[in-house]
Design a protein around this motif. Structure first.
Motif, PDB file in Angstrom:
ATOM      1  N   MET A 227       0.878  -0.972  -0.413  1.00 28.04           N
ATOM      2  CA  MET A 227       0.165  -0.416  -0.559  1.00 28.04           C
ATOM      3  C   MET A 227       0.911   0.988  -0.239  1.00 28.04           C
ATOM      4  SD  MET A 227      -3.054   1.184   2.766  1.00 28.04           S
ATOM      5  CE  MET A 227      -1.966   0.580   4.276  1.00 28.04           C
ATOM      6  N   LEU A 228       0.724   2.439  -0.670  1.00 27.82           N
ATOM      7  CA  LEU A 228       1.771   3.661  -0.795  1.00 27.82           C
ATOM      8  C   LEU A 228       0.050   4.288   0.069  1.00 27.82           C
ATOM      9  CD1 LEU A 228       3.568   5.065  -1.936  1.00 27.82           C
ATOM     10  CD2 LEU A 228       2.123   5.481  -4.410  1.00 27.82           C
ATOM     11  N   ILE A 229       0.946   5.621   1.030  1.00 26.61           N
ATOM     12  CA  ILE A 229       0.161   6.343   1.019  1.00 26.61           C
ATOM     13  C   ILE A 229       0.803   7.321   1.014  1.00 26.61           C
ATOM     14  CG2 ILE A 229      -0.182   7.563   3.920  1.00 26.61           C
ATOM     15  CD1 ILE A 229      -1.457   4.556   3.537  1.00 26.61           C
ATOM     16  N   SER A 230      -0.056   8.607  -0.245  1.00 27.74           N
ATOM     17  CA  SER A 230       1.025  10.058  -0.313  1.00 27.74           C
ATOM     18  C   SER A 230       0.655  10.956   0.938  1.00 27.74           C
ATOM     19  CB  SER A 230       0.079  10.741  -0.675  1.00 27.74           C
ATOM     20  OG  SER A 230       0.295   9.431  -2.676  1.00 27.74           O
ATOM     21  N   LEU A 231       1.928  11.297   1.791  1.00 28.90           N
ATOM     22  CA  LEU A 231       1.459  12.861   2.704  1.00 28.90           C
ATOM     23  C   LEU A 231       1.786  13.740   2.432  1.00 28.90           C
ATOM     24  CD1 LEU A 231       4.260  10.923   5.454  1.00 28.90           C
ATOM     25  CD2 LEU A 231       1.923  11.158   5.094  1.00 28.90           C
ATOM     26  N   VAL A 232       0.151  14.693   2.285  1.00 32.26           N
ATOM     27  CA  VAL A 232       0.257  15.921   1.408  1.00 32.26           C
ATOM     28  C   VAL A 232       0.472  17.464   2.390  1.00 32.26           C
ATOM     29  CG1 VAL A 232      -1.196  17.544   0.156  1.00 32.26           C
ATOM     30  CG2 VAL A 232      -0.703  14.779  -0.403  1.00 32.26           C
ATOM     31  N   VAL A 233       1.725  17.953   2.620  1.00 32.13           N
ATOM     32  CA  VAL A 233       2.270  18.915   3.502  1.00 32.13           C
ATOM     33  C   VAL A 233       1.767  19.996   3.013  1.00 32.13           C
ATOM     34  CG1 VAL A 233       3.797  19.406   5.002  1.00 32.13           C
ATOM     35  CG2 VAL A 233       3.937  17.187   3.980  1.00 32.13           C
ATOM     36  N   PRO A 234       0.793  21.175   2.380  1.00 30.08           N
ATOM     37  CA  PRO A 234       1.360  22.518   2.282  1.00 30.08           C
ATOM     38  C   PRO A 234       1.951  23.317   3.377  1.00 30.08           C
ATOM     39  CG  PRO A 234      -1.098  21.846   2.588  1.00 30.08           C
ATOM     40  CD  PRO A 234      -0.030  20.689   3.173  1.00 30.08           C
ATOM     41  N   CYS A 235       2.657  24.025   2.546  1.00 23.44           N
ATOM     42  CA  CYS A 235       4.530  25.108   2.630  1.00 23.44           C
ATOM     43  C   CYS A 235       4.236  26.454   2.648  1.00 23.44           C
ATOM     44  CB  CYS A 235       5.389  24.563   2.663  1.00 23.44           C
ATOM     45  SG  CYS A 235       5.356  23.169   3.032  1.00 23.44           S
ATOM     46  N   PHE A 236       4.147  27.314   3.801  1.00 25.59           N
ATOM     47  CA  PHE A 236       3.950  28.937   3.189  1.00 25.59           C
ATOM     48  C   PHE A 236       4.703  29.394   4.141  1.00 25.59           C
ATOM     49  CE2 PHE A 236       1.916  33.159   3.728  1.00 25.59           C
ATOM     50  CZ  PHE A 236       2.607  33.960   2.767  1.00 25.59           C
ATOM     51  N   HIS A 237       5.557  29.657   3.483  1.00 20.92           N
ATOM     52  CA  HIS A 237       7.061  29.943   4.799  1.00 20.92           C
ATOM     53  C   HIS A 237       7.838  29.116   5.627  1.00 20.92           C
ATOM     54  CE1 HIS A 237       5.961  34.621   4.020  1.00 20.92           C
ATOM     55  NE2 HIS A 237       6.420  34.011   2.567  1.00 20.92           N
ATOM     56  N   GLU A 238       8.139  28.204   5.893  1.00 19.95           N
ATOM     57  CA  GLU A 238       8.235  27.212   6.114  1.00 19.95           C
ATOM     58  C   GLU A 238       9.788  27.010   6.528  1.00 19.95           C
ATOM     59  OE1 GLU A 238       6.430  25.964   8.909  1.00 19.95           O
ATOM     60  OE2 GLU A 238       4.752  26.685   8.581  1.00 19.95           O
ATOM     61  N   ALA A 239      10.991  28.068   5.925  1.00 24.49           N
ATOM     62  CA  ALA A 239      11.863  27.525   5.831  1.00 24.49           C
ATOM     63  C   ALA A 239      12.815  26.514   6.631  1.00 24.49           C
ATOM     64  CB  ALA A 239      13.095  28.781   5.290  1.00 24.49           C
ATOM     65  N   ASP A 240      12.132  27.078   7.846  1.00 26.54           N
ATOM     66  CA  ASP A 240      12.408  26.906   9.456  1.00 26.54           C
ATOM     67  C   ASP A 240      12.235  25.503  10.165  1.00 26.54           C
ATOM     68  OD1 ASP A 240      14.359  29.061   9.590  1.00 26.54           O
ATOM     69  OD2 ASP A 240      12.582  29.969  10.411  1.00 26.54           O
ATOM     70  N   THR A 241      11.748  24.819   9.147  1.00 31.54           N
ATOM     71  CA  THR A 241      11.131  23.647   9.829  1.00 31.54           C
ATOM     72  C   THR A 241      10.496  22.900   8.647  1.00 31.54           C
ATOM     73  OG1 THR A 241       8.424  25.069   9.415  1.00 31.54           O
ATOM     74  CG2 THR A 241       9.934  25.222  11.257  1.00 31.54           C
ATOM     75  N   VAL A 242      10.821  22.615   7.804  1.00 28.78           N
ATOM     76  CA  VAL A 242      10.408  21.547   6.647  1.00 28.78           C
ATOM     77  C   VAL A 242      11.839  20.733   6.433  1.00 28.78           C
ATOM     78  CG1 VAL A 242      11.778  23.072   4.094  1.00 28.78           C
ATOM     79  CG2 VAL A 242       9.783  21.194   4.249  1.00 28.78           C
ATOM     80  N   ARG A 243      12.930  20.841   6.734  1.00 32.27           N
ATOM     81  CA  ARG A 243      13.467  19.906   6.890  1.00 32.27           C
ATOM     82  C   ARG A 243      13.242  19.242   8.494  1.00 32.27           C
ATOM     83  NH1 ARG A 243      18.226  19.157   3.893  1.00 32.27           N
ATOM     84  NH2 ARG A 243      18.477  20.423   2.199  1.00 32.27           N
ATOM     85  N   ARG A 244      13.015  19.734   9.052  1.00 36.91           N
ATOM     86  CA  ARG A 244      12.494  19.575  10.657  1.00 36.91           C
ATOM     87  C   ARG A 244      11.891  18.115  10.760  1.00 36.91           C
ATOM     88  NH1 ARG A 244      12.772  23.385  15.496  1.00 36.91           N
ATOM     89  NH2 ARG A 244      14.115  24.501  13.816  1.00 36.91           N
ATOM     90  N   PHE A 245      10.743  19.057   9.960  1.00 40.47           N
ATOM     91  CA  PHE A 245       9.668  17.978   9.730  1.00 40.47           C
ATOM     92  C   PHE A 245      10.079  17.068   9.102  1.00 40.47           C
ATOM     93  CE2 PHE A 245       6.472  17.011   5.904  1.00 40.47           C
ATOM     94  CZ  PHE A 245       5.343  16.793   7.144  1.00 40.47           C
ATOM     95  N   HIS A 246      10.674  16.912   7.478  1.00 40.24           N
ATOM     96  CA  HIS A 246      10.148  15.658   6.522  1.00 40.24           C
ATOM     97  C   HIS A 246      11.256  14.916   7.812  1.00 40.24           C
ATOM     98  CE1 HIS A 246      10.990  13.883   3.039  1.00 40.24           C
ATOM     99  NE2 HIS A 246      12.507  13.205   3.290  1.00 40.24           N
ATOM    100  N   ASP A 247      12.308  14.719   7.808  1.00 31.49           N
ATOM    101  CA  ASP A 247      13.863  14.074   8.968  1.00 31.49           C
ATOM    102  C   ASP A 247      12.718  13.536  10.455  1.00 31.49           C
ATOM    103  OD1 ASP A 247      15.754  14.766   7.682  1.00 31.49           O
ATOM    104  OD2 ASP A 247      15.968  16.521   8.840  1.00 31.49           O
ATOM    105  N   ARG A 248      11.409  14.157  10.678  1.00 31.33           N
ATOM    106  CA  ARG A 248      11.043  13.904  12.320  1.00 31.33           C
ATOM    107  C   ARG A 248       9.997  12.317  11.559  1.00 31.33           C
ATOM    108  NH1 ARG A 248       7.573  16.930  17.025  1.00 31.33           N
ATOM    109  NH2 ARG A 248       6.005  15.292  18.028  1.00 31.33           N
ATOM    110  N   VAL A 249       9.279  13.141  10.120  1.00 33.72           N
ATOM    111  CA  VAL A 249       8.285  11.326   9.782  1.00 33.72           C
ATOM    112  C   VAL A 249       9.064  10.429   9.360  1.00 33.72           C
ATOM    113  CG1 VAL A 249       6.457  11.723   7.930  1.00 33.72           C
ATOM    114  CG2 VAL A 249       6.850  13.836   9.363  1.00 33.72           C
TER     115      VAL A 249
END
Length: 338
Positions: free
Chosen positions: A1-23
């Motif tokens: 089974m394939l799960i898609s993680l849809v992530v809207p981003c707006f001015h998330e330069a400080d968190t998007v990498r941290r989010f990706h690593d944690r997920v």
């Protein structure tokens, strides 16, 4: 089974990498039975959000992304993510880490039990008293008006099955209120509560004005009761005016004509004018929505993407129609040269 993680981003330069690593850490134990893809949607950020997303796409083959030509809003970003998601199920979550990645496994488990929607409902722990009180009052009032049920604490953080995603994509209205659309499509739904986390960085993009407009969208998008209320109020005022006129005429016939009450007249004119302006405003809101719907403008314009919208057949708009919102050719999965 394939799960898609849809992530809207707006001015998330400080968190998007941290989010990706944690997920990535959280979904690691699920990898033997479940595959994942990330669909990041850059909603016209003016910081380095897109740069970080490009770098993630270059280093992680599971990452796909879409970037808008300008800021079109979170509703458009979620729609773009759903259109580009290829998974058998889709999880929508924010990049600010207020949606705990630890709950993804629980969502998948409940989905496997036959639920088409798995909804994470945050509690009000930690909220200011006034905000919690206002939210409860809003939901209590709105649920008396709208044709679907809005649940306090339920937002966009949820898992949708493929047939639920396809159903949402069939709803092509321009003025989108996803919380209501998710409730409108129905399907078997499981809901569980969680404690909302503090934002990892920055402040919420929703100001009081935006929240107020968002709340009005919820009221106006799923019922016509304000128009019916305007009709009833007009009839009531007409009845009161008729009774008052009869009383004035009767009093004049019995006691004669007295000096006119200028204060009463002024108050009455002002009050009726205010009511008329409110009713015109209500009608104008509905007319404005019709105006935008008839324009048939795309929900968003894409300036850059590394893939095309998902084209799995489903009853609804043709794939060519869905492509109207993606007006660029796909680009390579590499960061453009400086």
């Amino acid at each position: 089974m394939l799960i898609s993680l849809v992530v809207p981003c707006f001015h998330e330069a400080d968190t998007v990498r941290r989010f990706h690593d944690r997920v990535t850490r959280e979904i690691g134990p699920l990898a033997p039975t479940t595959a994942f893809e990330f669909v990041y949607v850059d909603d016209g950020s003016r910081d380095d959000t897109l740069t970080h997303i490009r770098e993630l796409a270059a280093t992680d083959a599971r990452v796909r992304y879409v970037s808008f030509s300008r800021n079109f809003g979170k509703e458009a970003a979620m729609l773009a993510g759903l259109r580009h998601a290829t998974g058998d199920a889709v999880v929508i979550m924010d990049a600010d880490l207020q949606h705990p990645p630890e709950l993804i496994g629980r969502m998948i488990s409940l989905h496997a039990q036959g639920h088409d929607q798995v909804v994470a409902r945050r509690n009000r722990t930690g909220d200011r008293f006034t905000r919690a009180l206002t939210a409860r009052a809003y939901y209590r009032l709105v649920n008396r008006l709208v044709d679907v049920e809005f649940v306090d604490g339920v937002g966009d953080f949820r898992l949708l099955s493929r047939r639920a995603v396809d159903a949402v994509l069939r709803l092509t209205e321009y003025n989108r209120f996803s919380k209501g659309l998710f409730a409108w499509i129905g399907f078997p739904t499981a809901t569980f509560s969680y404690e909302n986390e503090v934002r990892a960085q920055g402040r919420s993009k929703y100001t009081f004005g935006k929240l107020l407009n968002y709340g009005l969208d919820g009221v106006l998008s799923f019922n016509d009761k304000p128009l019916r209320a305007a009709l009833y109020l007009g009839l009531a005022l007409l009845t009161v005016a008729g009774l008052y006129t009869a009383w004035i005429v009767g009093d004049a016939l019995v006691n004669g004509v007295d000096t006119p009450g200028y204060v009463t007249l002024l108050v009455a004119v002002t009050a009726f004018s205010g009511v008329q302006m409110v009713m015109l405003g209500v009608i104008g809101e509905y007319v404005g929505r019709i105006y935008y719907e008839t324009k048939r403008r795309p929900h968003f314009l894409v300036s850059e993407t590394d893939g095309e919208p998902h084209t799995r057949p489903y009853p609804g708009p043709a794939a060519s129609q869905l492509m109207n919102d993606s007006l660029v050719e796909p680009v390579a999965r590499t960061t453009p040269a400086a």
